[in-house]
Design a protein around this motif. Structure first.
Motif, PDB file in Angstrom:
ATOM      1  N   GLN A  43      46.782  15.520  -4.754  1.00 59.44           N
ATOM      2  CA  GLN A  43      47.330  14.223  -4.353  1.00 59.44           C
ATOM      3  C   GLN A  43      48.700  13.991  -4.977  1.00 59.44           C
ATOM      4  O   GLN A  43      49.650  13.589  -4.294  1.00 59.44           O
ATOM      5  CB  GLN A  43      46.383  13.100  -4.767  1.00 59.44           C
ATOM      6  N   GLU A  44      48.818  14.253  -6.267  1.00 57.90           N
ATOM      7  CA  GLU A  44      50.085  14.023  -6.959  1.00 57.90           C
ATOM      8  C   GLU A  44      51.196  14.915  -6.409  1.00 57.90           C
ATOM      9  O   GLU A  44      52.337  14.464  -6.228  1.00 57.90           O
ATOM     10  CB  GLU A  44      49.896  14.256  -8.460  1.00 57.90           C
ATOM     11  N   ALA A  45      50.851  16.182  -6.121  1.00 58.88           N
ATOM     12  CA  ALA A  45      51.846  17.105  -5.586  1.00 58.88           C
ATOM     13  C   ALA A  45      52.328  16.656  -4.215  1.00 58.88           C
ATOM     14  O   ALA A  45      53.528  16.632  -3.939  1.00 58.88           O
ATOM     15  CB  ALA A  45      51.269  18.515  -5.508  1.00 58.88           C
ATOM     16  N   LEU A  46      51.390  16.281  -3.341  1.00 61.44           N
ATOM     17  CA  LEU A  46      51.766  15.863  -1.990  1.00 61.44           C
ATOM     18  C   LEU A  46      52.576  14.572  -2.014  1.00 61.44           C
ATOM     19  O   LEU A  46      53.540  14.418  -1.265  1.00 61.44           O
ATOM     20  CB  LEU A  46      50.513  15.701  -1.128  1.00 61.44           C
ATOM     21  N   GLN A  47      52.184  13.645  -2.859  1.00 63.34           N
ATOM     22  CA  GLN A  47      52.938  12.397  -2.958  1.00 63.34           C
ATOM     23  C   GLN A  47      54.363  12.648  -3.441  1.00 63.34           C
ATOM     24  O   GLN A  47      55.315  12.062  -2.922  1.00 63.34           O
ATOM     25  CB  GLN A  47      52.223  11.422  -3.892  1.00 63.34           C
ATOM     26  N   SER A  48      54.505  13.524  -4.423  1.00 68.59           N
ATOM     27  CA  SER A  48      55.839  13.806  -4.955  1.00 68.59           C
ATOM     28  C   SER A  48      56.731  14.481  -3.919  1.00 68.59           C
ATOM     29  O   SER A  48      57.958  14.383  -3.985  1.00 68.59           O
ATOM     30  CB  SER A  48      55.733  14.697  -6.200  1.00 68.59           C
ATOM     31  N   SER A  84      46.834  27.249  -4.305  1.00 72.46           N
ATOM     32  CA  SER A  84      47.962  26.927  -5.175  1.00 72.46           C
ATOM     33  C   SER A  84      48.653  25.713  -4.577  1.00 72.46           C
ATOM     34  O   SER A  84      48.693  25.559  -3.355  1.00 72.46           O
ATOM     35  CB  SER A  84      48.930  28.113  -5.307  1.00 72.46           C
ATOM     36  N   LEU A  85      49.175  24.847  -5.404  1.00 70.82           N
ATOM     37  CA  LEU A  85      49.707  23.585  -4.934  1.00 70.82           C
ATOM     38  C   LEU A  85      50.886  23.796  -3.983  1.00 70.82           C
ATOM     39  O   LEU A  85      51.682  24.717  -4.164  1.00 70.82           O
ATOM     40  CB  LEU A  85      50.139  22.726  -6.116  1.00 70.82           C
ATOM     41  N   PRO A  86      50.996  22.948  -2.968  1.00 73.86           N
ATOM     42  CA  PRO A  86      52.083  23.093  -1.989  1.00 73.86           C
ATOM     43  C   PRO A  86      53.446  22.828  -2.621  1.00 73.86           C
ATOM     44  O   PRO A  86      53.572  22.052  -3.566  1.00 73.86           O
ATOM     45  CB  PRO A  86      51.735  22.043  -0.936  1.00 73.86           C
TER      46      PRO A  86
END
Length: 232
Positions: A171-176, A140-142
């Protein structure tokens, strides 16, 4: 601690880096050790170990970290969480054996091995400083991230097992969240590691993360901001 493993490289002098490899479902540490051999010439001072999954699955020597039988989006995180203490203890074991800490540790996983590596630093951010995830995903996304971890997602563009969309979402989740992440898409590649994938991984370890950053914990120093500018 007893667990299946295959030592790809053990330097004669005290190791300066620790590279741990984790295979996919139904594979084994010897097989995953073959990609590990790509890292040895570039990191001659590294202890490189391919670690087997904690559970047998099918005929020996097949291993896994958690069963994928009946796995769903709803129960995947629970299965990962159930085995995560064993995974973390395994990483800590090799850190103790090598005398190296998290800053000198890289976790390199393929498929389920990549899932476990990504999830491990989500659960314990101080476990390792780098993750290379070949064709992996989060369970599940961080919900939070830190630049203490550098994450390199390398994914086959035609992967039918773990679709590319999962890596893009990660990638999008971590960048945000302000995390330190890269995503490289290997066009035409399915659920596999090929020479292009390996070269991308090597380039990231050698250049995106400067080599002195690997060595820094051993010297007793702390990387300066201007030294690690390539990570930002």
């Amino acid at each position: 601690m007893k667990h299946d493993h295959f030592v790809v490289q053990s330097p004669q002098a005290p190791a300066k880096q620790l590279l741990l490899l984790f295979h996919g479902v139904g594979d084994n540490p010897v097989s995953m050790g073959e990609p590990g051999r790509w890292f040895a010439p570039q990191f001659p001072d590294a202890l490189i170990v391919s670690v087997g999954g904690a559970q047998a699955c099918g005929p020996a020597p097949a291993r896994q970290w958690f069963s994928v039988a009946g796995v769903t989006e709803e129960n995947r995180q629970q299965r990962v969480d159930a085995i995560m203490p064993v995974f973390i203890d395994t990483v800590r074991y090799w850190q103790k054996e090598s005398g190296l800490g998290p800053q000198a540790t890289a976790l390199i996983g393929f498929s389920q091995g990549a899932i476990m590596a990504l999830e491990s630093i989500k659960a314990q951010p101080d476990l390792a400083s780098r993750v290379i995830a070949f064709n992996g995903r989060y369970a599940s996304l961080p919900q939070q991230a830190t630049t203490a971890n550098t994450i390199h997602l390398i994914h086959g563009g035609d992967d039918p097992v773990i679709e590319l969309a999962w890596a893009v979402a990660a990638q999008e989740a971590l960048q945000s969240l302000g995390g330190d992440v890269t995503l490289d898409i290997v066009e035409g590649l399915g659920h596999a590691i090929d020479e292009r994938s390996m070269n991308i991984a090597l380039n990231h370890l050698r250049f995106t993360v400067p080599k002195h950053y690997f060595d820094e914990p051993l010297s007793g120093g702390t990387p300066k901001d201007d030294d690690i500018i390539e990570l930002l």
